[in-house]
Design a protein around this motif. Structure first.
Motif, PDB file in Angstrom:
ATOM      1  N   ASP A 109      16.666 -49.301 -37.427  1.00  0.00           N
ATOM      2  CA  ASP A 109      15.901 -48.960 -38.562  1.00  0.00           C
ATOM      3  C   ASP A 109      15.096 -47.479 -38.518  1.00  0.00           C
ATOM      4  O   ASP A 109      14.544 -47.454 -37.714  1.00  0.00           O
ATOM      5  N   PRO A 110      15.175 -46.968 -39.357  1.00  0.00           N
ATOM      6  CA  PRO A 110      14.316 -45.700 -39.545  1.00  0.00           C
ATOM      7  C   PRO A 110      12.856 -45.910 -39.516  1.00  0.00           C
ATOM      8  O   PRO A 110      12.078 -44.938 -39.018  1.00  0.00           O
ATOM      9  N   ASN A 111      12.411 -47.174 -40.047  1.00  0.00           N
ATOM     10  CA  ASN A 111      11.266 -47.354 -39.690  1.00  0.00           C
ATOM     11  C   ASN A 111      10.603 -48.421 -38.636  1.00  0.00           C
ATOM     12  O   ASN A 111       9.422 -49.002 -38.460  1.00  0.00           O
ATOM     13  N   ALA A 112      11.676 -48.283 -37.823  1.00  0.00           N
ATOM     14  CA  ALA A 112      11.383 -49.245 -36.550  1.00  0.00           C
ATOM     15  C   ALA A 112      10.426 -48.474 -35.492  1.00  0.00           C
ATOM     16  O   ALA A 112      10.069 -47.154 -35.591  1.00  0.00           O
ATOM     17  N   PRO A 113       9.650 -49.181 -34.656  1.00  0.00           N
ATOM     18  CA  PRO A 113       8.685 -48.627 -33.906  1.00  0.00           C
ATOM     19  C   PRO A 113       8.928 -47.269 -32.990  1.00  0.00           C
ATOM     20  O   PRO A 113      10.119 -47.477 -32.419  1.00  0.00           O
ATOM     21  N   TRP A 114       8.170 -46.426 -33.000  1.00  0.00           N
ATOM     22  CA  TRP A 114       8.690 -45.091 -32.363  1.00  0.00           C
ATOM     23  C   TRP A 114       8.914 -45.424 -30.810  1.00  0.00           C
ATOM     24  O   TRP A 114       9.793 -44.566 -30.238  1.00  0.00           O
ATOM     25  N   TYR A 115       7.975 -46.214 -29.914  1.00  0.00           N
ATOM     26  CA  TYR A 115       8.086 -46.446 -28.852  1.00  0.00           C
ATOM     27  C   TYR A 115       9.661 -47.186 -28.346  1.00  0.00           C
ATOM     28  O   TYR A 115      10.149 -47.030 -27.230  1.00  0.00           O
ATOM     29  N   LEU A 116      10.159 -47.872 -29.369  1.00  0.00           N
ATOM     30  CA  LEU A 116      11.522 -48.476 -29.295  1.00  0.00           C
ATOM     31  C   LEU A 116      12.639 -47.204 -29.094  1.00  0.00           C
ATOM     32  O   LEU A 116      13.522 -47.322 -28.346  1.00  0.00           O
ATOM     33  N   LYS A 117      12.501 -46.251 -29.797  1.00  0.00           N
ATOM     34  CA  LYS A 117      13.275 -45.118 -29.812  1.00  0.00           C
ATOM     35  C   LYS A 117      13.017 -44.386 -28.740  1.00  0.00           C
ATOM     36  O   LYS A 117      14.040 -43.853 -28.128  1.00  0.00           O
ATOM     37  N   PHE A 118      11.896 -44.172 -28.158  1.00  0.00           N
ATOM     38  CA  PHE A 118      11.746 -43.335 -26.902  1.00  0.00           C
ATOM     39  C   PHE A 118      12.153 -44.295 -25.838  1.00  0.00           C
ATOM     40  O   PHE A 118      12.696 -43.664 -24.907  1.00  0.00           O
ATOM     41  N   LEU A 119      12.270 -45.617 -25.951  1.00  0.00           N
ATOM     42  CA  LEU A 119      12.740 -46.202 -24.898  1.00  0.00           C
ATOM     43  C   LEU A 119      14.432 -46.387 -24.786  1.00  0.00           C
ATOM     44  O   LEU A 119      14.874 -45.881 -23.733  1.00  0.00           O
ATOM     45  N   ALA A 120      14.686 -46.341 -25.864  1.00  0.00           N
ATOM     46  CA  ALA A 120      16.501 -45.898 -25.957  1.00  0.00           C
ATOM     47  C   ALA A 120      16.589 -44.699 -25.447  1.00  0.00           C
ATOM     48  O   ALA A 120      17.637 -44.667 -24.456  1.00  0.00           O
ATOM     49  N   GLY A 121      15.827 -43.687 -25.643  1.00  0.00           N
ATOM     50  CA  GLY A 121      16.243 -42.395 -25.198  1.00  0.00           C
ATOM     51  C   GLY A 121      15.981 -42.440 -23.467  1.00  0.00           C
ATOM     52  O   GLY A 121      16.887 -41.654 -22.774  1.00  0.00           O
ATOM     53  N   ALA A 122      15.174 -42.968 -23.006  1.00  0.00           N
ATOM     54  CA  ALA A 122      14.618 -42.856 -21.563  1.00  0.00           C
ATOM     55  C   ALA A 122      15.799 -43.828 -20.874  1.00  0.00           C
ATOM     56  O   ALA A 122      16.099 -43.237 -19.740  1.00  0.00           O
ATOM     57  N   LEU A 123      16.115 -45.039 -21.495  1.00  0.00           N
ATOM     58  CA  LEU A 123      17.276 -45.601 -20.681  1.00  0.00           C
ATOM     59  C   LEU A 123      18.568 -44.997 -20.559  1.00  0.00           C
ATOM     60  O   LEU A 123      19.017 -44.796 -19.641  1.00  0.00           O
ATOM     61  N   THR A 124      19.005 -44.526 -21.747  1.00  0.00           N
ATOM     62  CA  THR A 124      20.292 -43.648 -21.571  1.00  0.00           C
ATOM     63  C   THR A 124      19.890 -42.454 -20.589  1.00  0.00           C
ATOM     64  O   THR A 124      21.123 -41.853 -19.991  1.00  0.00           O
ATOM     65  N   GLY A 125      18.826 -41.635 -20.958  1.00  0.00           N
ATOM     66  CA  GLY A 125      18.560 -40.378 -19.562  1.00  0.00           C
ATOM     67  C   GLY A 125      18.718 -40.826 -18.528  1.00  0.00           C
ATOM     68  O   GLY A 125      19.251 -40.091 -17.661  1.00  0.00           O
ATOM     69  N   GLY A 126      18.018 -42.115 -18.022  1.00  0.00           N
ATOM     70  CA  GLY A 126      17.952 -42.073 -16.809  1.00  0.00           C
ATOM     71  C   GLY A 126      19.493 -42.621 -16.132  1.00  0.00           C
ATOM     72  O   GLY A 126      19.651 -42.131 -14.998  1.00  0.00           O
ATOM     73  N   VAL A 127      20.169 -43.229 -17.008  1.00  0.00           N
ATOM     74  CA  VAL A 127      21.375 -43.734 -16.447  1.00  0.00           C
ATOM     75  C   VAL A 127      22.390 -42.580 -16.372  1.00  0.00           C
ATOM     76  O   VAL A 127      22.846 -42.225 -15.307  1.00  0.00           O
ATOM     77  N   GLY A 128      22.194 -41.768 -17.318  1.00  0.00           N
ATOM     78  CA  GLY A 128      22.976 -40.615 -17.385  1.00  0.00           C
ATOM     79  C   GLY A 128      22.882 -39.561 -16.266  1.00  0.00           C
ATOM     80  O   GLY A 128      23.940 -39.081 -15.558  1.00  0.00           O
ATOM     81  N   SER A 129      21.574 -39.385 -15.877  1.00  0.00           N
ATOM     82  CA  SER A 129      20.872 -38.467 -14.734  1.00  0.00           C
ATOM     83  C   SER A 129      21.612 -38.958 -13.380  1.00  0.00           C
ATOM     84  O   SER A 129      21.995 -38.055 -12.488  1.00  0.00           O
ATOM     85  N   VAL A 130      21.599 -40.174 -13.051  1.00  0.00           N
ATOM     86  CA  VAL A 130      22.430 -40.724 -11.996  1.00  0.00           C
ATOM     87  C   VAL A 130      23.812 -40.275 -11.853  1.00  0.00           C
ATOM     88  O   VAL A 130      24.330 -39.673 -10.931  1.00  0.00           O
ATOM     89  N   ALA A 131      24.479 -40.467 -12.890  1.00  0.00           N
ATOM     90  CA  ALA A 131      25.970 -40.087 -12.923  1.00  0.00           C
ATOM     91  C   ALA A 131      26.281 -38.636 -12.971  1.00  0.00           C
ATOM     92  O   ALA A 131      27.179 -38.343 -12.192  1.00  0.00           O
ATOM     93  N   GLY A 132      25.130 -37.984 -13.479  1.00  0.00           N
ATOM     94  CA  GLY A 132      25.224 -36.384 -13.397  1.00  0.00           C
ATOM     95  C   GLY A 132      24.978 -35.639 -12.287  1.00  0.00           C
ATOM     96  O   GLY A 132      25.150 -34.377 -12.010  1.00  0.00           O
ATOM     97  N   ASN A 133      23.871 -36.368 -11.372  1.00  0.00           N
ATOM     98  CA  ASN A 133      23.322 -35.557 -10.238  1.00  0.00           C
ATOM     99  C   ASN A 133      24.409 -35.007  -9.308  1.00  0.00           C
ATOM    100  O   ASN A 133      23.693 -33.583  -9.023  1.00  0.00           O
ATOM    101  N   PRO A 134      25.239 -35.231  -9.045  1.00  0.00           N
ATOM    102  CA  PRO A 134      26.021 -34.302  -8.041  1.00  0.00           C
ATOM    103  C   PRO A 134      26.430 -33.090  -8.696  1.00  0.00           C
ATOM    104  O   PRO A 134      26.668 -32.022  -8.176  1.00  0.00           O
ATOM    105  N   PHE A 135      26.700 -33.061  -9.997  1.00  0.00           N
ATOM    106  CA  PHE A 135      27.118 -31.904 -10.766  1.00  0.00           C
ATOM    107  C   PHE A 135      25.881 -31.004 -10.932  1.00  0.00           C
ATOM    108  O   PHE A 135      25.905 -29.681 -11.048  1.00  0.00           O
TER     109      PHE A 135
END
Length: 299
Positions: A109-135
């Motif tokens: 929801d556009p009015n959802a708490p900002w920290y949940l949006k930041f959490l979603a970004g942090a989760l996907t960023g962290g997982v993605g970085s492990v996959a892409g580290n060799p490159f």
């Protein structure tokens, strides 16, 4: 009165937005990777300049002129093959998986708490970085190489021979932290900024103008929060394939501050922003366009 209410343009827009379907995790990840691979063709030269500034004492103009004079115009695309691999793994996950993960944790929801949006970004960023580290490691080595470009197989072979599989994951700790901070800032600020832009201008969330202004704002905040982690990551990944200069993130951070000062952590701020701003803009505009073409709801 009822007819006026039914024909209200804002209500029609809201109803049409509700009819749009949400992409699955796989669909969104594929579209995210496509957007990232497209964008990196334009931003890779800026990335190369930024990386070289971070591992040397040269300035922006000196770095550009030396690369052009000694290596030619195509040198600005050194390591592009590894960049494609990075974008197709790391960025595909951190950009493409953001919306499904955000929705899954109740932050859609556009009015959802900002920290949940930041959490979603942090989760996907962290997982993605492990996959892409060799490159990431190989791309950094290729970009800082000022001699003749090494074939992909040669660089991979040298790394494996000297350091084994672990060599491809050096700097993974700081890379995960960097990715969590970067993607939390990028996607969180972008998501929140879209809400403000829509309220202020009356544009739709899927309007390219909304995406453009929101992504530009996200690019600035990304640079501010990520620059120190980016510098440390680059220094760790730029170690020669046959030697080790730093014993992890803390050792590299301590030595960098001791030898160069705290402000050196933001060295290369201008080229980082010059890369992040257009990168975020192109990536987000592209994925929003792809979402629209496939009938998916915008971010």
């Amino acid at each position: 009165m009822a007819s006026q209410k039914q024909d209200d343009p804002k209500m029609v827009v809201a109803q049409s937005a509700e009819l749009l379907k949400k992409p699955t995790l796989l669909q969104s990840t594929i579209l995210g990777g496509t957007s990232a691979i497209f964008a990196v063709n334009f931003t890779h030269p800026i990335e190369l300049v930024k990386t070289r500034i971070q591992v040397s004492s040269s300035g922006l103009l000196e770095t550009c002129s030396m690369a052009l004079r000694n290596e030619g115009i195509l040198s600005f695309w050194k390591g592009i093959a590894f960049a494609y691999g990075r974008e197709g793994s790391y960025t595909a996950i951190r950009l493409g998986a953001y919306t499904p993960v955000r929705d899954a944790i109740g932050a859609g929801d556009p009015n959802a708490p900002w920290y949940l949006k930041f959490l979603a970004g942090a989760l996907t960023g962290g997982v993605g970085s492990v996959a892409g580290n060799p490159f990431d490691v190989l791309k950094t080595l290729a970009q800082t190489n000022k001699e003749k470009s090494l074939p992909l197989a040669t660089l991979v072979g040298q790394m494996y021979q000297n350091q084994g599989i672990a060599g491809f994951y050096r700097g993974v700790g700081v890379n995960v932290i960097r990715a969590c901070v970067l993607n939390a800032t990028k996607m969180g600020v972008y998501d929140i900024s879209k809400g403000y832009v829509v309220k202020t201008t009356g544009w739709e969330r899927k309007d390219p103008r909304t995406a453009f202004f929101s992504s530009f704002v996200a690019g600035f905040f990304m640079t501010t929060t990520v620059a120190p982690f980016d510098r440390i990551r680059t220094k760790i990944m730029n170690q020669p394939v046959d030697s080790k200069q730093y014993n992890g993130m803390v050792d590299c951070l301590t030595k960098t501050i001791r030898d160069e000062g705290v402000l050196s952590l933001w060295r290369g701020f201008v080229p980082i922003w010059a890369r992040f701003a257009p990168m975020a803009t192109i990536q987000l505009l592209t994925i929003e366009a792809l979402y629209g073409n496939f009938g998916f709801k915008s971010i």
